[in-house]
Design an enzyme around this catalytic site. Sequence first.
Site, mmCIF file in Angstrom:
data_model
loop_
_atom_site.group_PDB
_atom_site.id
_atom_site.type_symbol
_atom_site.label_atom_id
_atom_site.label_comp_id
_atom_site.label_asym_id
_atom_site.label_seq_id
_atom_site.Cartn_x
_atom_site.Cartn_y
_atom_site.Cartn_z
ATOM 1 N N ARG A 177 0.868 -1.190 0.000
ATOM 2 C CA ARG A 177 0.000 0.000 0.000
ATOM 3 C C ARG A 177 0.890 1.221 0.000
ATOM 4 O O ARG A 177 1.712 1.392 0.892
ATOM 5 C CB ARG A 177 -0.914 0.008 1.231
ATOM 6 C CG ARG A 177 -2.156 0.900 1.044
ATOM 7 C CD ARG A 177 -2.925 1.077 2.346
ATOM 8 N NE ARG A 177 -2.108 1.797 3.287
ATOM 9 C CZ ARG A 177 -1.979 1.483 4.585
ATOM 10 N NH1 ARG A 177 -2.618 0.473 5.100
ATOM 11 N NH2 ARG A 177 -1.188 2.189 5.367
ATOM 12 N N GLU A 181 5.042 6.870 2.416
ATOM 13 C CA GLU A 181 5.849 5.644 2.453
ATOM 14 C C GLU A 181 5.112 4.579 1.657
ATOM 15 O O GLU A 181 3.954 4.745 1.284
ATOM 16 C CB GLU A 181 6.035 5.152 3.899
ATOM 17 C CG GLU A 181 4.721 4.754 4.545
ATOM 18 C CD GLU A 181 4.864 3.779 5.714
ATOM 19 O OE1 GLU A 181 5.944 3.198 5.905
ATOM 20 O OE2 GLU A 181 3.860 3.591 6.420
ATOM 21 N N ASN A 212 4.140 0.512 2.127
ATOM 22 C CA ASN A 212 4.110 -0.598 3.088
ATOM 23 C C ASN A 212 4.149 -1.897 2.310
ATOM 24 O O ASN A 212 3.246 -2.162 1.517
ATOM 25 C CB ASN A 212 2.823 -0.539 3.917
ATOM 26 C CG ASN A 212 2.673 0.785 4.638
ATOM 27 O OD1 ASN A 212 3.283 1.001 5.671
ATOM 28 N ND2 ASN A 212 1.887 1.696 4.063
ATOM 29 N N SER A 247 -2.602 -2.958 5.932
ATOM 30 C CA SER A 247 -3.927 -3.344 6.429
ATOM 31 C C SER A 247 -5.034 -2.388 5.987
ATOM 32 O O SER A 247 -4.801 -1.420 5.274
ATOM 33 C CB SER A 247 -3.895 -3.475 7.945
ATOM 34 O OG SER A 247 -3.487 -2.270 8.515
ATOM 35 N N LYS A 278 12.388 2.321 5.465
ATOM 36 C CA LYS A 278 12.521 3.764 5.258
ATOM 37 C C LYS A 278 13.865 4.096 4.607
ATOM 38 O O LYS A 278 13.968 5.022 3.805
ATOM 39 C CB LYS A 278 12.396 4.499 6.604
ATOM 40 C CG LYS A 278 11.140 4.165 7.420
ATOM 41 C CD LYS A 278 9.921 4.900 6.936
ATOM 42 C CE LYS A 278 8.732 4.801 7.887
ATOM 43 N NZ LYS A 278 8.042 3.507 7.923
ATOM 44 N N LYS A 290 12.595 9.899 10.927
ATOM 45 C CA LYS A 290 11.983 8.569 10.923
ATOM 46 C C LYS A 290 12.977 7.455 11.223
ATOM 47 O O LYS A 290 13.966 7.311 10.503
ATOM 48 C CB LYS A 290 11.368 8.274 9.545
ATOM 49 C CG LYS A 290 10.265 9.242 9.132
ATOM 50 C CD LYS A 290 9.575 8.724 7.872
ATOM 51 C CE LYS A 290 8.378 9.578 7.513
ATOM 52 N NZ LYS A 290 7.572 8.985 6.449
ATOM 53 N N GLU A 319 7.775 0.420 11.631
ATOM 54 C CA GLU A 319 6.465 0.472 10.987
ATOM 55 C C GLU A 319 5.388 0.549 12.062
ATOM 56 O O GLU A 319 5.635 0.291 13.222
ATOM 57 C CB GLU A 319 6.239 -0.810 10.162
ATOM 58 C CG GLU A 319 7.290 -1.082 9.110
ATOM 59 C CD GLU A 319 7.317 -0.020 8.036
ATOM 60 O OE1 GLU A 319 6.269 0.533 7.702
ATOM 61 O OE2 GLU A 319 8.419 0.270 7.533
ATOM 62 N N GLY A 320 4.179 0.869 11.609
ATOM 63 C CA GLY A 320 3.028 0.754 12.505
ATOM 64 C C GLY A 320 2.561 2.040 13.156
ATOM 65 O O GLY A 320 1.595 2.047 13.905
ATOM 66 N N ARG A 348 -7.573 7.615 5.073
ATOM 67 C CA ARG A 348 -7.565 7.721 6.534
ATOM 68 C C ARG A 348 -7.456 9.185 6.908
ATOM 69 O O ARG A 348 -6.692 9.929 6.285
ATOM 70 C CB ARG A 348 -6.360 6.962 7.117
ATOM 71 C CG ARG A 348 -6.456 5.468 6.937
ATOM 72 C CD ARG A 348 -5.178 4.789 7.376
ATOM 73 N NE ARG A 348 -4.048 5.224 6.564
ATOM 74 C CZ ARG A 348 -2.777 4.977 6.864
ATOM 75 N NH1 ARG A 348 -2.460 4.321 7.949
ATOM 76 N NH2 ARG A 348 -1.813 5.395 6.069
HETATM 77 P P1 ADP Z 1 4.775 4.128 9.727
HETATM 78 O O1 ADP Z 1 5.611 3.092 9.065
HETATM 79 O O2 ADP Z 1 4.947 4.173 11.194
HETATM 80 O O3 ADP Z 1 3.345 4.086 9.280
HETATM 81 P P2 ADP Z 1 4.945 6.602 8.180
HETATM 82 O O4 ADP Z 1 6.101 6.997 7.379
HETATM 83 O O5 ADP Z 1 3.734 6.146 7.440
HETATM 84 O O6 ADP Z 1 5.436 5.491 9.217
HETATM 85 O O7 ADP Z 1 4.542 7.783 9.139
HETATM 86 C C1 ADP Z 1 3.494 7.668 10.065
HETATM 87 C C2 ADP Z 1 2.581 8.866 9.971
HETATM 88 O O8 ADP Z 1 3.323 10.074 10.183
HETATM 89 C C3 ADP Z 1 1.930 9.029 8.620
HETATM 90 O O9 ADP Z 1 0.742 8.279 8.565
HETATM 91 C C4 ADP Z 1 1.688 10.529 8.557
HETATM 92 O O10 ADP Z 1 0.504 10.863 9.251
HETATM 93 C C5 ADP Z 1 2.858 11.115 9.329
HETATM 94 N N1 ADP Z 1 3.954 11.486 8.410
HETATM 95 C C6 ADP Z 1 4.917 10.669 7.944
HETATM 96 N N2 ADP Z 1 5.743 11.301 7.103
HETATM 97 C C7 ADP Z 1 5.312 12.569 7.033
HETATM 98 C C8 ADP Z 1 5.748 13.730 6.325
HETATM 99 N N3 ADP Z 1 6.816 13.697 5.538
HETATM 100 N N4 ADP Z 1 5.039 14.869 6.491
HETATM 101 C C9 ADP Z 1 3.943 14.912 7.298
HETATM 102 N N5 ADP Z 1 3.488 13.862 7.988
HETATM 103 C C10 ADP Z 1 4.147 12.685 7.870
HETATM 104 MG MG MG Z 2 2.529 4.593 7.509
#
Ligand code: ADP
Ligand code: MG
Length: 432
Positions: free
Chosen positions: A83, A102, A104, A109, A263, A322, A326-327, A408
């Site tokens: 996803r 990102e 996944n 899910s 990442k 970051k 994940e999660g 979401r």
């Molecule tokens: P995870 O693997 O924990 O899901 P993500 O990279 O999806 O990590 O980041 C988790 C959440 O953080 C995202 O769902 C988003 O809401 C926020 N986020 C992540 N990257 C950014 C970004 N570059 N700018 C703004 N919000 C972000």
């Molecule tokens: Mg995410």
Amino acid sequence: QVVNYAPFTLLPSAVPSALFEQAYAVQQDFNLLVDAISQNKEFLEHTLASTIKVDDFTARLFRIHTQVLEEGLAQSVFLGINRSDYMFDCGVDGTAALKQIEINTIAASFGGLTSRTAAVHGQVLKVLGKSKEASCLLPNNPSKGLALGIAKAWELYGSQSAVVMFLVEEVQRNIFDQRCVENELWNRNIRVIRKRFRDVFEKGSLDDAKRLYMDGQEVAVVYYREGYVPKNYDQQNWEARLLLERSRAVKCPDIATQLAGTKKVQQELSRPGTLERLLPGRAEAVARIRATFAGLYSLDVGEEGDKITAAAIADPNQFVLKPQREGGGNNLYGEELRQVLEKIRDSPERTSYILMDKINPQPAMNYLLRAHSPLQVSECISELGIFGVYVRQGKEMVMNKAAGHLLRTKAIEHADGGVAAGVAVLDTPYLV
Ligand code: ADP
Ligand code: MG
């Protein structure tokens, strides 16, 4: 056992149709890219070298990857379910751009539950006297799309009596999401079993041809809804993971594809020339993919890392920090980002993180409905996910699809976190 309704927005959220279409149009490219990375041992090794030194979890995954390759891959059919998540970045002139958060590649899910959300929002709109608007909501059925991928992999594995095994967590908080996909498989006369790592450790075995058996039942496909964070593993679970990876069964994903979703890999992809090397002769795909990238920066020890560390400490609100996790709920923002970076700026520990430009969507008002929570109107931002499904047999891609979407939405005061983390809620795009 406690059953709650999944959290959702009262109303669908506006999504620019051009960006929605762009996200769908690039999904097959991302499928090809993830698949190409998973087959490129040198790229993974080179890219993850610095991370592996400081991040034990990535290192352990990588060790299994190496061991399985050294033994020789028994698996010949590959199934990817991913996803790709995006936000709509609002520029200074007010125009919105699609930017990837990102991708996944393991346990992506909400494809199940979100196959029902358009019907919920359609009904809400009708109750509000907006039946014309209700009829504009797009149908969306990732459950079916994901199941078709699993079914294809099961068929190519080629044993009528073999089952599909969902690998699930010890404590299951999202079982109904999985059941939606499971039911689609039963409807196609494919047997599904649900097992934990612990069950695999106790009852899993391989025969001489590395066929996987659980309790004497042959397993054709292992669909991981588990195994993506360190807390999913103790020593026995690591052994179970190794057993699964060594087997002939189709793993969704295999460990190389899980590593392709880190990442650190995402950050390396943004370097000039990397996409071209990974997808030779596919200039248009490369351009579509690159158009979705936000700024991503390596914190590896050296001049480049020193420079960006200093920039982020000086202006932390422009960035997200970051770790390789994940999660949801792991990223650092603002003042906290600054403090952590100051602490680790001269230590190799900083290489376990990447930095990303912060994306700034335009907020909109909505109600977030959550079991046992008071109803209140909130300023919200949304994240769009597109499900990708592909199946490869040997060198030949036999399926490559976008299988539906997920929207979401969360209140702006939460910088991080998805639906499972209790922050975001299920939504439906209303294209504008
Ligand atoms: P995870 O693997 O924990 O899901 P993500 O990279 O999806 O990590 O980041 C988790 C959440 O953080 C995202 O769902 C988003 O809401 C926020 N986020 C992540 N990257 C950014 C970004 N570059 N700018 C703004 N919000 C972000
Ligand atoms: Mg995410």
